[in-house]
Write a protein that holds these residues in place. Structure first.
Motif, short mmCIF file in Angstrom:
data_model
loop_
_atom_site.label_atom_id
_atom_site.label_comp_id
_atom_site.label_asym_id
_atom_site.label_seq_id
_atom_site.Cartn_x
_atom_site.Cartn_y
_atom_site.Cartn_z
N ASN A 177 42.93 49.13 50.94
CA ASN A 177 42.64 47.77 50.45
C ASN A 177 43.17 46.73 51.41
OD1 ASN A 177 41.27 48.49 48.20
ND2 ASN A 177 42.97 48.24 46.77
N LYS A 235 41.05 46.60 54.34
CA LYS A 235 39.72 46.12 53.96
C LYS A 235 39.70 44.60 53.80
CE LYS A 235 37.69 47.62 49.94
NZ LYS A 235 36.97 48.54 49.07
N ASP A 277 50.07 42.66 53.52
CA ASP A 277 49.03 42.29 54.50
C ASP A 277 48.94 40.77 54.63
OD1 ASP A 277 46.91 41.07 52.74
OD2 ASP A 277 46.98 43.04 51.79
N ILE A 304 44.95 36.97 46.67
CA ILE A 304 44.29 37.01 45.35
C ILE A 304 44.83 35.85 44.52
CG2 ILE A 304 43.86 38.42 43.29
CD1 ILE A 304 44.85 40.79 45.21
N LEU A 326 43.62 42.72 37.71
CA LEU A 326 43.32 43.66 38.81
C LEU A 326 43.50 45.13 38.46
CD1 LEU A 326 44.48 42.43 42.27
CD2 LEU A 326 42.22 42.59 41.29
N THR A 374 37.58 46.46 37.84
CA THR A 374 37.78 45.01 38.05
C THR A 374 37.94 44.71 39.52
OG1 THR A 374 39.05 45.08 36.04
CG2 THR A 374 39.14 43.04 37.27
N SER A 389 38.55 41.24 42.15
CA SER A 389 39.01 39.86 41.96
C SER A 389 37.85 38.88 42.09
CB SER A 389 40.13 39.52 42.94
OG SER A 389 39.65 39.58 44.24
N GLY A 403 32.19 46.45 49.20
CA GLY A 403 31.97 47.73 48.51
C GLY A 403 33.10 47.98 47.53
N GLY A 404 33.19 49.20 47.02
CA GLY A 404 34.28 49.55 46.09
C GLY A 404 33.84 49.39 44.65
N LEU A 418 38.11 50.76 40.82
CA LEU A 418 38.83 51.83 40.10
C LEU A 418 40.16 52.17 40.76
CD1 LEU A 418 36.37 54.66 39.03
CD2 LEU A 418 37.90 53.33 37.60
N LEU A 472 42.85 50.57 41.95
CA LEU A 472 44.13 50.06 41.44
C LEU A 472 44.40 50.55 40.03
CD1 LEU A 472 44.24 46.40 42.79
CD2 LEU A 472 45.53 48.39 43.57
N ALA A 473 43.32 50.70 39.21
CA ALA A 473 43.51 51.21 37.85
C ALA A 473 44.08 52.62 37.91
CB ALA A 473 42.19 51.19 37.10
N PHE A 503 51.49 44.45 47.82
CA PHE A 503 51.34 45.41 46.71
C PHE A 503 52.52 46.37 46.78
CE2 PHE A 503 47.07 43.87 46.57
CZ PHE A 503 46.64 44.12 45.27
P1 ADP Z 1 38.03 48.46 45.04
O1 ADP Z 1 38.83 48.18 46.25
O2 ADP Z 1 37.39 49.77 45.01
O3 ADP Z 1 37.14 47.34 44.63
P2 ADP Z 1 40.62 48.42 43.74
O4 ADP Z 1 40.99 48.71 42.33
O5 ADP Z 1 41.33 49.16 44.77
O6 ADP Z 1 39.06 48.61 43.81
O7 ADP Z 1 40.83 46.89 43.93
C1 ADP Z 1 40.38 45.99 42.97
C2 ADP Z 1 40.20 44.61 43.57
O8 ADP Z 1 41.47 44.07 43.91
C3 ADP Z 1 39.42 44.55 44.84
O9 ADP Z 1 38.04 44.54 44.58
C4 ADP Z 1 39.89 43.27 45.44
O10 ADP Z 1 39.23 42.21 44.83
C5 ADP Z 1 41.34 43.19 45.00
N1 ADP Z 1 42.29 43.64 46.03
C6 ADP Z 1 42.92 44.82 46.09
N2 ADP Z 1 43.76 44.88 47.14
C7 ADP Z 1 43.64 43.69 47.75
C8 ADP Z 1 44.26 43.11 48.92
N3 ADP Z 1 45.16 43.79 49.64
N4 ADP Z 1 43.92 41.86 49.24
C9 ADP Z 1 43.02 41.17 48.53
N5 ADP Z 1 42.40 41.65 47.42
C10 ADP Z 1 42.70 42.90 47.06
#
Ligand code: ADP
Length: 511
Positions: A343, A346, A376, A381, A389, A394, A396, A405-406, A409, A411-412, A437
């Motif tokens: 993440n 990404k 990072d 967010i 989150l 979910t 953001s 993409g993604g 799931l 973080l859950a 995080f």
């Molecule tokens: P995915 O990455 O598959 O969409 P995650 O559960 O890992 O699912 O993350 C959920 C959401 O949290 C992401 O879609 C993004 O909006 C937000 N997110 C997670 N990590 C970060 C990060 N390091 N910086 C910004 N937003 C983040």
């Protein structure tokens, strides 16, 4: 036998008997009773007609307006009978001594009647008026001596009884209203209790239905994910094998895309499988002693190329006091870490991604609390999005699905896994200023693992006998070709569904 005429409880048997007894008592108390109009034969007849009427109404009376009126006339008639007889007696014998006894009896009858009738104020007033107005007037006119005094006494006594019986009536009315209110409240409470019980039962039914549906969903997801993974492995395996063959650059690129897409799909299916397993409470940790430093370094290694591609600074630091060997589930720790680092990369376009592993706490019993941080300098967010989150599916920002993409799931799952590992998960983030995080795990200090030769060393030094157990034809083809490429001869191949038989067979074979 009914004691009261229904709807008219003043028609009491006790009052009627009392009045008859009083009449008899007066007869014996008077010097010459038969010379008094009270005991002239028409009077006796009238009195017993009145009393008889009241008895009749008592036993035969119905809850009818006319019957009520008859009883009312009989009650007033009874009162008039006494006062008029007293008054007629006065005309013949105006001496106070001759009438004192009846005066006292009249007062007694007034008091008894007022008490007996007090629940009906109109009736009480009517009874007292019939009794005392003639007695007051006639006493004033005919009494020889003390006429003013006695008539005043009658008048005042009447007012007093009216006043107090009215007061008593109001109090009893309030009591009745209070009782009724209480009764109503009780009934309302009972009704709402019944309603609540019904609603509870319905809720329980709905809840058990929802639970069943949820279980069915988890089971369906788990089964489907498993079934989807098998052909996907075929795709990945075959593209991998295809890449080993000779092909031009364009073909190679296309196969790589197939392989990448299939791998993405597998990781997605793995996420769904993990999530449904955790939801169904079926995910068990695989606890063992392992080298934590090695796991972290290997995990970070995976991202070196990716960060280079995006020109990000990437650091992975393990605090010196973090023990090398711990007892926990390395796969799950790696899973959370990969998810967070993935993440971070990404969602960061410039700057750095940093991984820090710190020792938070250590108890005397050797239990340690480790803190994993992934920081990072990415898009960050907003506060409102941070709260949701860690819920499943979910992201953001809804536009993220298209852009990055993604599924939402990761973080859950990470949250559930960190809880399973005895810790928790959280974040600090500011929009456009990056995120931090973190997650913690509780673990025991582990024992050092003695390193054994790995598979490739085995291949180099020994000729291996391999037992391959697989129920899917395509997967068998993939596996056979990979083994052939590694120069390993297939010793035995079992295809079939009962894999546990194969595993027990494998256990008994040593190589
Ligand atoms: P995915 O990455 O598959 O969409 P995650 O559960 O890992 O699912 O993350 C959920 C959401 O949290 C992401 O879609 C993004 O909006 C937000 N997110 C997670 N990590 C970060 C990060 N390091 N910086 C910004 N937003 C983040």
């Amino acid at each position: 036998m009914r004691t009261y005429q229904r709807g008219f409880e003043q028609n009491s048997i006790i009052t009627i008997i009392t009045f008859i007894l009083l009449y008899i008592m007066v007869f014996f108390a008077l010097d010459i009773p038969l010379s008094h109009p009270l005991f002239a034969w028409p009077s006796i007849l009238i009195y017993f007609l009145i009393m008889g009427g009241r008895f009749w109404m008592l036993f035969k009376g119905k809850d009818l307006k006319e019957h009520f009126q008859i009883t009312q006339v009989l009650i007033y008639g009874g009162a008039l009978f006494w006062s008029l007889n007293y008054s007629f007696g006065l005309m013949n014998q105006p001496g106070i001594e001759d009438n004192l006894l009846i005066i006292i009896f009249l007062m007694g009858i007034g008091a008894a009647g007022a008490i007996g009738l007090s629940k009906n104020s109109k009736l009480t007033i009517g009874f007292l008026m019939s009794l005392f107005i003639p007695a007051t007037v006639f006493s004033y006119i005919y009494l020889e001596k003390l006429n003013v005094f006695i008539s005043l006494a009658f008048g005042m006594y009447c007012v007093y009884l009216v006043f107090y019986s009215n007061k008593y009536y109001r109090i009893s009315q309030e009591n009745i209203v209070g009782k009724l209110k209480l009764q109503n409240q009780k009934e309302a409470l009972e009704d709402s209790q019944k309603l609540l019980t019904i609603q509870n039962q319905q809720l329980e039914k709905t809840l058990s239905k929802a639970k069943m549906a949820d279980k069915a969903k988890s089971l369906f997801l788990a089964n489907m994910s498993h079934e989807i993974r098998t052909p996907l492995n075929g795709i990945i395996g075959m593209s991998h094998l295809l890449k080993q063959t000779e092909m031009n650059v364009d073909q190679y690129k296309k196969v790589s895309i197939i392989e990448f897409s299939a791998e993405t799909l597998v990781s997605l299916v793995n996420d769904i499988l993990d999530f449904s397993k955790i939801e169904a409470g079926k995910l068990e940790l695989d606890l063992d002693h392992f080298n934590l430093h090695e796991v972290i370094n290997n995990t970070c290694e995976l991202f070196v190329d990716k960060t280079k591609e995006k020109a990000l600074t990437f650091n992975c630091n393990i605090s010196p006091n973090v023990p090398v060997f711990i007892y926990s589930d390395q796969i799950r720790i790696k899973q959370i870490l990969i998810n967070l680092i993935n993440n971070a990369i990404k969602y960061t376009d410039k700057g750095q991604v940093e991984v820090n592993i710190l020792m938070e706490k250590q108890s005397e019993e050797g239990i340690i609390l480790l803190l994993f941080e992934v920081t990072d300098s990415g898009i960050g967010i907003s506060k409102e999005n941070q709260e949701k989150l860690f819920s499943a599916f979910t992201q953001s920002d809804a536009s993220f699905t298209r852009k990055f993409g993604g599924t939402g799931l990761g973080l859950a799952i990470s949250k559930k896994l960190s809880v399973l590992l005895g810790g928790e998960i959280g974040l600090e983030s500011e929009l456009e200023h990056g995120s931090r995080f973190w997650f913690t795990i509780k673990a025991e200090k582990g024992q050092e693992i003695i390193r054994t030769e790995n598979l490739s060393e085995h291949i180099k030094t020994k000729s291996l006998k391999i037992l391959l157990a697989e129920d899917n034809k395509i997967n068998v083809m993939v596996a056979k070709q990979i083994l052939r490429m590694l120069g390993i001869k297939l010793w035995w191949l079992i295809m079939g569904w009962k894999l546990w038989n194969v595993f027990s067979l494998m256990n008994s074979i040593s190589y």
